[in-house]
Design a protein around this motif. Structure first.
Motif, PDB file in Angstrom:
ATOM      1  N   LEU A  13       0.833  -1.211   0.000  1.00  0.00           N
ATOM      2  CA  LEU A  13       0.000   0.000   0.000  1.00  0.00           C
ATOM      3  C   LEU A  13       0.864   1.257   0.000  1.00  0.00           C
ATOM      4  O   LEU A  13       0.581   2.213  -0.725  1.00  0.00           O
ATOM      5  CB  LEU A  13      -0.936   0.027   1.207  1.00  0.00           C
ATOM      6  CG  LEU A  13      -2.127  -0.906   1.186  1.00  0.00           C
ATOM      7  CD1 LEU A  13      -2.880  -0.833   2.517  1.00  0.00           C
ATOM      8  CD2 LEU A  13      -3.056  -0.589   0.030  1.00  0.00           C
ATOM      9  N   VAL A  14       1.907   1.257   0.816  1.00  0.00           N
ATOM     10  CA  VAL A  14       2.811   2.406   0.873  1.00  0.00           C
ATOM     11  C   VAL A  14       3.462   2.619  -0.490  1.00  0.00           C
ATOM     12  O   VAL A  14       3.516   3.748  -0.989  1.00  0.00           O
ATOM     13  CB  VAL A  14       3.874   2.230   1.986  1.00  0.00           C
ATOM     14  CG1 VAL A  14       4.975   3.273   1.880  1.00  0.00           C
ATOM     15  CG2 VAL A  14       3.222   2.282   3.359  1.00  0.00           C
ATOM     16  N   CYS A  15       3.939   1.545  -1.122  1.00  0.00           N
ATOM     17  CA  CYS A  15       4.558   1.655  -2.452  1.00  0.00           C
ATOM     18  C   CYS A  15       3.555   2.181  -3.477  1.00  0.00           C
ATOM     19  O   CYS A  15       3.892   3.048  -4.289  1.00  0.00           O
ATOM     20  CB  CYS A  15       5.113   0.305  -2.904  1.00  0.00           C
ATOM     21  SG  CYS A  15       6.566  -0.232  -2.003  1.00  0.00           S
ATOM     22  N   HIS A  16       2.336   1.648  -3.447  1.00  0.00           N
ATOM     23  CA  HIS A  16       1.307   2.082  -4.400  1.00  0.00           C
ATOM     24  C   HIS A  16       0.991   3.566  -4.231  1.00  0.00           C
ATOM     25  O   HIS A  16       0.897   4.314  -5.205  1.00  0.00           O
ATOM     26  CB  HIS A  16       0.041   1.249  -4.245  1.00  0.00           C
ATOM     27  CG  HIS A  16      -1.102   1.761  -5.056  1.00  0.00           C
ATOM     28  ND1 HIS A  16      -1.162   1.605  -6.426  1.00  0.00           N
ATOM     29  CD2 HIS A  16      -2.212   2.449  -4.700  1.00  0.00           C
ATOM     30  CE1 HIS A  16      -2.261   2.178  -6.883  1.00  0.00           C
ATOM     31  NE2 HIS A  16      -2.917   2.689  -5.846  1.00  0.00           N
ATOM     32  N   THR A  17       0.806   3.986  -2.992  1.00  0.00           N
ATOM     33  CA  THR A  17       0.460   5.385  -2.771  1.00  0.00           C
ATOM     34  C   THR A  17       1.623   6.303  -3.125  1.00  0.00           C
ATOM     35  O   THR A  17       1.415   7.397  -3.646  1.00  0.00           O
ATOM     36  CB  THR A  17      -0.009   5.628  -1.324  1.00  0.00           C
ATOM     37  OG1 THR A  17       0.971   5.120  -0.431  1.00  0.00           O
ATOM     38  CG2 THR A  17      -1.329   4.930  -1.060  1.00  0.00           C
ATOM     39  N   PHE A  18       2.854   5.840  -2.887  1.00  0.00           N
ATOM     40  CA  PHE A  18       4.026   6.627  -3.273  1.00  0.00           C
ATOM     41  C   PHE A  18       4.099   6.755  -4.793  1.00  0.00           C
ATOM     42  O   PHE A  18       4.308   7.847  -5.324  1.00  0.00           O
ATOM     43  CB  PHE A  18       5.307   5.978  -2.735  1.00  0.00           C
ATOM     44  CG  PHE A  18       6.553   6.723  -3.085  1.00  0.00           C
ATOM     45  CD1 PHE A  18       6.918   7.873  -2.391  1.00  0.00           C
ATOM     46  CD2 PHE A  18       7.373   6.292  -4.125  1.00  0.00           C
ATOM     47  CE1 PHE A  18       8.070   8.571  -2.719  1.00  0.00           C
ATOM     48  CE2 PHE A  18       8.520   6.979  -4.457  1.00  0.00           C
ATOM     49  CZ  PHE A  18       8.875   8.125  -3.756  1.00  0.00           C
ATOM     50  N   ASP A  19       3.885   5.628  -5.493  1.00  0.00           N
ATOM     51  CA  ASP A  19       3.918   5.636  -6.961  1.00  0.00           C
ATOM     52  C   ASP A  19       2.820   6.519  -7.549  1.00  0.00           C
ATOM     53  O   ASP A  19       2.998   7.112  -8.602  1.00  0.00           O
ATOM     54  CB  ASP A  19       3.784   4.219  -7.518  1.00  0.00           C
ATOM     55  CG  ASP A  19       5.015   3.370  -7.251  1.00  0.00           C
ATOM     56  OD1 ASP A  19       6.080   3.934  -6.895  1.00  0.00           O
ATOM     57  OD2 ASP A  19       4.915   2.130  -7.374  1.00  0.00           O
ATOM     58  N   SER A  20       1.679   6.605  -6.873  1.00  0.00           N
ATOM     59  CA  SER A  20       0.572   7.412  -7.384  1.00  0.00           C
ATOM     60  C   SER A  20       0.647   8.862  -6.892  1.00  0.00           C
ATOM     61  O   SER A  20      -0.296   9.624  -7.085  1.00  0.00           O
ATOM     62  CB  SER A  20      -0.770   6.789  -6.982  1.00  0.00           C
ATOM     63  OG  SER A  20      -0.930   6.847  -5.583  1.00  0.00           O
ATOM     64  N   LYS A  21       1.766   9.204  -6.264  1.00  0.00           N
ATOM     65  CA  LYS A  21       2.018  10.584  -5.802  1.00  0.00           C
ATOM     66  C   LYS A  21       1.030  11.055  -4.736  1.00  0.00           C
ATOM     67  O   LYS A  21       0.772  12.238  -4.590  1.00  0.00           O
ATOM     68  CB  LYS A  21       2.007  11.571  -6.977  1.00  0.00           C
ATOM     69  CG  LYS A  21       2.904  11.170  -8.138  1.00  0.00           C
ATOM     70  CD  LYS A  21       4.337  11.520  -7.864  1.00  0.00           C
ATOM     71  CE  LYS A  21       5.184  11.401  -9.115  1.00  0.00           C
ATOM     72  NZ  LYS A  21       5.876  10.167  -9.264  1.00  0.00           N
ATOM     73  N   SER A  22       0.466  10.099  -3.995  1.00  0.00           N
ATOM     74  CA  SER A  22      -0.409  10.454  -2.883  1.00  0.00           C
ATOM     75  C   SER A  22       0.439  10.920  -1.702  1.00  0.00           C
ATOM     76  O   SER A  22       1.567  10.477  -1.518  1.00  0.00           O
ATOM     77  CB  SER A  22      -1.247   9.250  -2.451  1.00  0.00           C
ATOM     78  OG  SER A  22      -2.116   8.857  -3.482  1.00  0.00           O
TER      79      SER A  22
END
Length: 185
Positions: A13-22
């Motif tokens: 989740l952390v990686c996904h949100t980082f990749d999506s610039k959240s």
């Protein structure tokens, strides 16, 4: 549950949100975790030393985790305050927890901490849930958390690369058929 892959799930989740610039904030509440695969903005291990708590209070691992969280919960209002001050700059707050489910269903510290949550994700260890008894045990644990917290609950079947989750879908279809039959009779 302990060993279900909560920290690995949170890492994704952390990686996904980082990749999506959240814009996010991460809190670690597991005092016994050896290493985190992600950075935590707030980490219980910075203020409560799990091994020292075990020694000081003559506790085993589970008692040490529960007591560490109880000690941390006495200052949880400070954690909430820090997050609230940054709320307008955040898209999400993710919290990693220990796997001792009793903490969140029966202890005062669990109630104090979960009051700050908006949604709970219950991570199911799919390979360990392939028998009907362990599957139902997980569902009952999830229900106890749902009723205790009164928060929206997401079931996340983890480790599906090791064991397929289709058995759970089939069992849930069976339940839907059973439930429909109950209400039409």
């Amino acid at each position: 549950m302990a060993g279900s892959g909560k920290t690995s799930f949170l890492h994704r989740l952390v990686c996904h949100t980082f990749d999506s610039k959240s814009r996010g904030y991460v809190v670690n509440l597991d005092p016994a975790v050896m290493c985190l695969p992600f950075g935590a903005n707030i980490d219980i291990r910075d203020t409560v030393k799990y091994k020292e708590v075990m020694k000081q209070y003559n506790l085993g691992p589970n008692g040490g985790i529960l007591t560490s969280l109880n000690l941390f919960a006495t200052k949880f209002d400070e954690v909430v305050s820090v997050i609230e001050k940054r709320a307008d700059q955040l898209d999400y707050v993710l919290v990693d927890t220990p796997g001792q489910i009793e903490i969140f269903t029966w202890s005062a510290s669990g109630a104090i901490i979960t009051e700050a949550f908006a949604v709970v994700t219950y991570v199911v260890d799919t390979p360990r849930s392939t028998s009907p008894m362990t599957f139902m045990s997980n569902m009952l644990y999830a229900c106890s958390i749902l009723y205790k917290t009164r928060l929206p609950l997401i079931l996340a079947f983890n480790k599906t690369d090791v064991a397929d989750h289709k058995f759970a879908l089939e069992w849930m279809k069976d339940f839907e058929v059973f439930q429909a039959a109950m209400y039409t009779d």
